[in-house]
Design a protein around this motif. Structure first.
Motif, mmCIF file in Angstrom:
data_model
loop_
_atom_site.group_PDB
_atom_site.id
_atom_site.type_symbol
_atom_site.label_atom_id
_atom_site.label_comp_id
_atom_site.label_asym_id
_atom_site.label_seq_id
_atom_site.Cartn_x
_atom_site.Cartn_y
_atom_site.Cartn_z
ATOM 1 N N VAL A 20 0.842 -1.204 0.000
ATOM 2 C CA VAL A 20 0.000 0.000 0.000
ATOM 3 C C VAL A 20 0.876 1.252 0.000
ATOM 4 C CG1 VAL A 20 -1.684 1.313 1.350
ATOM 5 C CG2 VAL A 20 -1.980 -1.139 1.026
ATOM 6 N N GLY A 21 1.896 1.254 0.822
ATOM 7 C CA GLY A 21 2.798 2.414 0.845
ATOM 8 C C GLY A 21 3.497 2.620 -0.482
ATOM 9 N N GLY A 22 3.932 1.533 -1.111
ATOM 10 C CA GLY A 22 4.571 1.642 -2.426
ATOM 11 C C GLY A 22 3.616 2.153 -3.484
ATOM 12 N N ALA A 23 2.361 1.696 -3.427
ATOM 13 C CA ALA A 23 1.373 2.168 -4.400
ATOM 14 C C ALA A 23 1.075 3.654 -4.205
ATOM 15 C CB ALA A 23 0.098 1.344 -4.289
ATOM 16 N N VAL A 24 0.963 4.108 -2.967
ATOM 17 C CA VAL A 24 0.727 5.533 -2.703
ATOM 18 C C VAL A 24 1.932 6.349 -3.165
ATOM 19 C CG1 VAL A 24 0.456 7.238 -0.855
ATOM 20 C CG2 VAL A 24 -0.907 5.157 -0.828
ATOM 21 N N LEU A 25 3.129 5.842 -2.902
ATOM 22 C CA LEU A 25 4.334 6.534 -3.353
ATOM 23 C C LEU A 25 4.404 6.585 -4.876
ATOM 24 C CD1 LEU A 25 6.993 7.873 -2.494
ATOM 25 C CD2 LEU A 25 8.046 5.615 -2.575
ATOM 26 N N ALA A 26 4.065 5.483 -5.534
ATOM 27 C CA ALA A 26 4.072 5.451 -6.999
ATOM 28 C C ALA A 26 3.074 6.457 -7.565
ATOM 29 C CB ALA A 26 3.756 4.041 -7.496
ATOM 30 N N THR A 27 1.902 6.562 -6.939
ATOM 31 C CA THR A 27 0.900 7.532 -7.388
ATOM 32 C C THR A 27 1.423 8.950 -7.207
ATOM 33 O OG1 THR A 27 -0.873 6.026 -6.783
ATOM 34 C CG2 THR A 27 -1.467 8.326 -7.066
ATOM 35 N N GLY A 28 2.041 9.200 -6.072
ATOM 36 C CA GLY A 28 2.578 10.539 -5.809
ATOM 37 C C GLY A 28 3.689 10.930 -6.758
ATOM 38 N N THR A 42 -0.986 12.846 -9.430
ATOM 39 C CA THR A 42 -0.028 13.454 -8.507
ATOM 40 C C THR A 42 -0.682 14.537 -7.669
ATOM 41 O OG1 THR A 42 0.669 14.999 -10.226
ATOM 42 C CG2 THR A 42 1.958 12.981 -9.978
ATOM 43 N N ASP A 43 -1.807 15.094 -8.141
ATOM 44 C CA ASP A 43 -2.497 16.150 -7.381
ATOM 45 C C ASP A 43 -3.563 15.593 -6.455
ATOM 46 O OD1 ASP A 43 -0.969 18.062 -8.661
ATOM 47 O OD2 ASP A 43 -2.379 18.216 -10.340
ATOM 48 N N ASP A 44 -3.803 14.285 -6.518
ATOM 49 C CA ASP A 44 -4.797 13.646 -5.672
ATOM 50 C C ASP A 44 -4.238 13.526 -4.256
ATOM 51 O OD1 ASP A 44 -7.247 12.624 -5.258
ATOM 52 O OD2 ASP A 44 -6.948 10.772 -6.396
ATOM 53 N N VAL A 45 -5.121 13.613 -3.246
ATOM 54 C CA VAL A 45 -4.693 13.541 -1.845
ATOM 55 C C VAL A 45 -5.399 12.372 -1.166
ATOM 56 C CG1 VAL A 45 -4.159 15.984 -1.601
ATOM 57 C CG2 VAL A 45 -6.474 15.189 -1.148
ATOM 58 N N LEU A 46 -4.782 11.879 -0.093
ATOM 59 C CA LEU A 46 -5.390 10.775 0.647
ATOM 60 C C LEU A 46 -6.612 11.237 1.424
ATOM 61 C CD1 LEU A 46 -2.215 8.986 2.020
ATOM 62 C CD2 LEU A 46 -3.667 8.279 0.125
ATOM 63 N N LEU A 47 -6.540 12.385 2.068
ATOM 64 C CA LEU A 47 -7.669 12.956 2.805
ATOM 65 C C LEU A 47 -8.022 14.294 2.165
ATOM 66 C CD1 LEU A 47 -6.673 12.303 6.524
ATOM 67 C CD2 LEU A 47 -8.452 11.156 5.223
ATOM 68 N N SER A 48 -9.249 14.416 1.707
ATOM 69 C CA SER A 48 -9.667 15.677 1.101
ATOM 70 C C SER A 48 -9.854 16.733 2.182
ATOM 71 C CB SER A 48 -10.968 15.476 0.324
ATOM 72 O OG SER A 48 -12.015 15.178 1.228
ATOM 73 N N THR A 49 -10.028 17.974 1.759
ATOM 74 C CA THR A 49 -10.242 19.067 2.706
ATOM 75 C C THR A 49 -11.507 18.829 3.515
ATOM 76 O OG1 THR A 49 -9.141 20.570 1.175
ATOM 77 C CG2 THR A 49 -10.460 21.571 2.908
ATOM 78 N N ALA A 50 -12.537 18.328 2.877
ATOM 79 C CA ALA A 50 -13.788 18.049 3.599
ATOM 80 C C ALA A 50 -13.582 16.960 4.649
ATOM 81 C CB ALA A 50 -14.872 17.625 2.609
ATOM 82 N N ASP A 51 -12.814 15.927 4.297
ATOM 83 C CA ASP A 51 -12.552 14.856 5.267
ATOM 84 C C ASP A 51 -11.741 15.358 6.455
ATOM 85 O OD1 ASP A 51 -13.896 12.967 3.789
ATOM 86 O OD2 ASP A 51 -12.101 12.322 2.693
ATOM 87 N N ARG A 52 -10.768 16.224 6.180
ATOM 88 C CA ARG A 52 -9.913 16.721 7.256
ATOM 89 C C ARG A 52 -10.619 17.725 8.154
ATOM 90 N NH1 ARG A 52 -5.815 19.599 4.746
ATOM 91 N NH2 ARG A 52 -6.724 19.181 2.741
ATOM 92 N N THR A 53 -11.554 18.477 7.618
ATOM 93 C CA THR A 53 -12.203 19.528 8.415
ATOM 94 C C THR A 53 -13.554 19.117 8.958
ATOM 95 O OG1 THR A 53 -13.147 20.485 6.409
ATOM 96 C CG2 THR A 53 -11.018 21.367 7.173
#
Length: 192
Positions: A20-28, A42-53
């Motif tokens: 999972v970590g390698g796949a996230v790194l590859a995506t980044g 590359t612009d996608d995030v794991l937690l969106s602004t709505a999820d974080r707030t």
């Protein structure tokens, strides 16, 4: 069996985390990832602004999340380190009387205890494993008993003989022991 299961589970958990970590790194890094992967740019995030707030107004949320994650990390590290711990004692610190001390191989003391316990009347064989710390070892003794053997006499012979000799020769104040006795099973033979 339990050690094997623990190591297999620990290995599988490690493989999943690395994958999972390698796949996230590859995506980044912008590398190609499978189409089913939820993050694909590359612009996608794991937690969106709505999820974080979402829980920002709740003062308990983030400290709770951080505390739970910290406990999980500590438990995972403890589990990992428990896999590396030896089940047997490698050496015993012997008081040589000159203030220095000497190291006695744990296997040597186990073999001596096992040989002396196996030579007792009614004992077919004995296996000994030393556990604990090198300054305060404990013995686990397994004795195979012959059908005619008296368990009480064998236990007394072990405690007054082999364990006492091991304790005095190693200069130990005490040598606690857990003794398990099992009857020897003989095959039935046909008599003509």
């Amino acid at each position: 069996m339990i050690k094997t299961a623990n190591r297999v589970l620990l290995g599988l958990a490690g493989l999943v985390l690395v994958a999972v970590g390698g796949a996230v790194l590859a995506t980044g890094l912008g590398l190609d990832v499978p189409s089913w992967w939820p993050w694909d740019g590359t612009d996608d995030v794991l937690l969106s602004t709505a999820d974080r707030t979402r829980w920002r107004d709740e003062g308990w949320w983030w400290p709770t999340v951080i505390a739970v994650l910290a406990v999980l990390v500590v438990l995972a590290l403890w589990w990992f380190l428990a896999q590396l711990r030896r089940g047997r004692l490698a050496e015993v610190l012997v008081d040589s009387g000159d203030g220095e001390g000497a190291l006695l191989r744990g296997r040597a003391l186990e073999d001596a205890l096992g040989d002396e316990a196996g030579a007792l009347d009614g004992v077919s064989g004995a296996k000994v494993a030393l556990t604990g710390r090198r300054t305060a070892p404990r013995a686990r003794v397994r004795m195979l008993m012959e059908p005619h053997a008296s368990p009480g006499l064998a236990l007394r012979g072990l405690s007054e003989g082999a364990l006492t000799h091991a304790r005095t020769s190693a200069g130990l104040d005490e040598l606690p022991a857990e003794v398990r006795m099992k009857a020897v099973k003989h095959r039935a033979e046909r008599v003509n």
